[in-house]
Design an enzyme around this catalytic site. Structure first.
Site, PDB file in Angstrom:
ATOM      1  N   HIS A 137       0.870  -1.182   0.000  1.00 44.51           N
ATOM      2  CA  HIS A 137       0.000   0.000   0.000  1.00 44.51           C
ATOM      3  C   HIS A 137       0.904   1.228   0.000  1.00 44.51           C
ATOM      4  O   HIS A 137       2.003   1.189   0.553  1.00 44.51           O
ATOM      5  CB  HIS A 137      -0.829  -0.055   1.288  1.00 44.51           C
ATOM      6  CG  HIS A 137      -1.899   0.977   1.412  1.00 44.51           C
ATOM      7  ND1 HIS A 137      -1.639   2.285   1.751  1.00 44.51           N
ATOM      8  CD2 HIS A 137      -3.243   0.889   1.267  1.00 44.51           C
ATOM      9  CE1 HIS A 137      -2.774   2.957   1.815  1.00 44.51           C
ATOM     10  NE2 HIS A 137      -3.770   2.135   1.519  1.00 44.51           N
ATOM     11  N   GLN A 141      -4.376  -5.079   7.345  1.00 40.84           N
ATOM     12  CA  GLN A 141      -5.402  -6.023   6.884  1.00 40.84           C
ATOM     13  C   GLN A 141      -5.340  -7.365   7.616  1.00 40.84           C
ATOM     14  O   GLN A 141      -6.150  -8.242   7.326  1.00 40.84           O
ATOM     15  CB  GLN A 141      -5.271  -6.269   5.374  1.00 40.84           C
ATOM     16  CG  GLN A 141      -5.477  -5.041   4.509  1.00 40.84           C
ATOM     17  CD  GLN A 141      -6.914  -4.514   4.525  1.00 40.84           C
ATOM     18  OE1 GLN A 141      -7.824  -5.159   5.051  1.00 40.84           O
ATOM     19  NE2 GLN A 141      -7.109  -3.340   3.971  1.00 40.84           N
TER      20      GLN A 141
HETATM   21  N1  PMP Z   1      -1.822  -0.726   4.591  1.00 38.48           N
HETATM   22  C1  PMP Z   1      -2.796  -1.486   4.103  1.00 38.48           C
HETATM   23  C2  PMP Z   1      -2.478  -2.889   3.666  1.00 38.48           C
HETATM   24  C3  PMP Z   1      -4.080  -0.969   3.997  1.00 38.48           C
HETATM   25  O1  PMP Z   1      -5.055  -1.718   3.491  1.00 38.48           O
HETATM   26  C4  PMP Z   1      -4.330   0.347   4.425  1.00 38.48           C
HETATM   27  C5  PMP Z   1      -5.710   0.961   4.315  1.00 38.48           C
HETATM   28  N2  PMP Z   1      -6.298   0.840   3.065  1.00 38.48           N
HETATM   29  C6  PMP Z   1      -3.274   1.084   4.941  1.00 38.48           C
HETATM   30  C7  PMP Z   1      -2.037   0.517   5.005  1.00 38.48           C
HETATM   31  C8  PMP Z   1      -3.440   2.500   5.395  1.00 38.48           C
HETATM   32  O2  PMP Z   1      -4.293   2.573   6.487  1.00 38.48           O
HETATM   33  P1  PMP Z   1      -4.699   3.998   7.046  1.00 38.48           P
HETATM   34  O3  PMP Z   1      -5.340   4.727   5.914  1.00 38.48           O
HETATM   35  O4  PMP Z   1      -5.651   3.691   8.149  1.00 38.48           O
HETATM   36  O5  PMP Z   1      -3.461   4.658   7.507  1.00 38.48           O
END
Ligand code: PMP
Length: 416
Positions: free
Chosen positions: A126, A206
């Site tokens: 991500h 996740q």
């Molecule tokens: N890592 C992963 C694998 C995610 O799915 C997400 C959220 N989509 C994030 C990081 C980021 O999370 P946040 O927006 O709560 O910081």
């Protein structure tokens, strides 16, 4: 998987805790990987804070402030227990996964990474476990290396081994891909990284909501996750770190609450975790997160995993048998929680829009994983994700909705 005290989920009872499902238009909410729904007991715990002991923490020498401090610190203990952290001091409250990873990149990264060092990531990260490392690499001159995935969407472990050298100072890896759903072999990754002397940051955004994650067993150095994906509120996340690392690291943000003494030109800092919690934190949200940890623990993380796997398997088979649908990622038993797909001839945003007209919420887009989209050679995907309150009926509605979308687009293209 099934242990002696395993109880399957009582999904109907669970759904009673989520008023959003009692609305007039039945909602098939298949976007929990973006943000899960919040159950009543979690909202009630935050309401109780606002209604009965609303005050700042760690400062007031009066009853309700002491109560707020105690509840905030209890939440830290609940979170520590959830991931089996040896000590609640190893739980730093942040805003979310993104902030937790940035904390490590700025604090540990700036103090540790130099221009000859390498940081190993994977192509399935991500953006929140990629961009902070890019910024660090640009600042320090370090090099980023990327582990490729196999055609099935699994991490190419042989490639990881090739990339790991004495230059590797850090491996930053997601536990579960938010696009492919792939569950990475974290234990082996951590062991291999440690064998070359590298530290490991785990993006557990996740995984923590879906199955038991034990930081002591994994022996990871840092682990980050968000409250809002595990039935907690937005605005609260967690960084777990090994105590000696957290103790050595310089502060991330400066200000109130993180200091021991302050003079005009110099300050000394508070102990961990206060050192990393500058300013007034998200108090209600931390308390809510503690109750969310209780909620998913009481439901049973194993039961949540078994239930969401059933839904994932069912969705996988339903969509696989449908002509014109491409599924991404490995077989269901190698993934958790999410199913990405495309429907031939329909843009994912149109799929999501058509499904929304039928009360079905899914996500469409690049899912903050653009390098992975490039690797898959797509601009975007549609993604359905499953959690403890979803039912087989939700999956059937998804399937019916997709068939309707296909028919609608087919009619449109023939009437042109
Ligand atoms: N890592 C992963 C694998 C995610 O799915 C997400 C959220 N989509 C994030 C990081 C980021 O999370 P946040 O927006 O709560 O910081």
């Amino acid at each position: 998987m099934h242990t002696a005290n395993f109880h399957p989920l009582d999904v109907e009872a669970i759904r009673q805790d989520f008023p959003i499902f009692a609305g007039e238009q039945p909602l098939a909410f298949l976007d929990s990987a973006a943000s899960a729904q919040t159950p009543q007991p979690v909202v009630a715990a935050m309401d109780t804070y606002y209604d009965t002991y609303r005050s700042n923490i760690h400062r007031g020498v009066y009853r309700i402030s002491e109560e707020a401090t105690a509840q905030y610190e209890r939440a830290r203990e609940k979170v520590a227990k959830l991931i089996n952290a040896p000590n609640a001091r190893q739980i730093v409250f942040t805003r979310n996964t993104t902030e937790a990873i940035n904390l490590v990149a700025y604090s540990w990264g700036s103090a540790t990474i130099g221009k000859d060092d390498e940081i190993v990531l994977t192509v399935m990260e991500h953006h929140s476990n990629l961009v902070p490392w890019q910024i660090l690499a640009q600042r320090t001159g370090a090099t980023l290396r990327f582990v490729e995935i196999t055609d099935e969407g699994l991490l190419n472990f042989a490639h990881l081994r090739e990339l790991l050298t004495e230059k590797t100072k850090l491996v930053a890896v997601t536990h579960v891909s938010n696009v492919l759903g792939t569950v990475n072999p974290l234990q082996s990754i951590i062991d291999a990284a440690h064998a070359v002397g590298a530290k490991v940051v785990v993006d557990a955004a996740q995984s923590v909501p879906h199955f038991r994650v034990d930081v002591q067993q994994l022996n990871c150095d840092f682990l980050a996750f968000s409250g809002h994906k595990m039935c907690g509120p937005t605005g609260i996340g967690v960084l777990y770190g090994k105590l000696p690392l957290l103790e050595e690291m310089p502060p991330f943000l400066g200000g109130g609450s993180m200091i021991r003494t302050v003079e005009r030109d110099v300050s000394t800092y508070a102990d961990v975790p206060a050192k990393f919690e500058a300013g007034t934190p998200s108090i209600a949200e931390a308390i809510g997160l503690g109750h969310a940890a209780d909620y998913i623990t009481q439901a049973g993380l194993e039961a949540i995993h078994v239930h969401t796997q059933q839904l994932l398997q069912h969705a996988h088979h339903r969509l696989k048998e449908t002509q014109g649908i491409t599924l991404y990622g490995p077989e269901p038993h190698q993934k958790a929680g999410v199913l990405s797909f495309n429907v031939a001839g329909i843009h994912p945003h149109d799929i999501a829009g058509i499904l929304d007209m039928h009360g079905i919420a899914i996500r469409a887009g690049h899912h903050c994983a653009q390098p992975l989209m490039q690797k898959l050679d797509v601009i975007a995907t549609a993604r359905a994700s499953f959690y403890l309150y979803n039912t087989l009926e939700d999956v059937e509605r998804l399937y019916d909705g997709l068939r309707k979308a296909q028919k609608l687009m087919h009619r449109r293209s023939h009437s042109r």
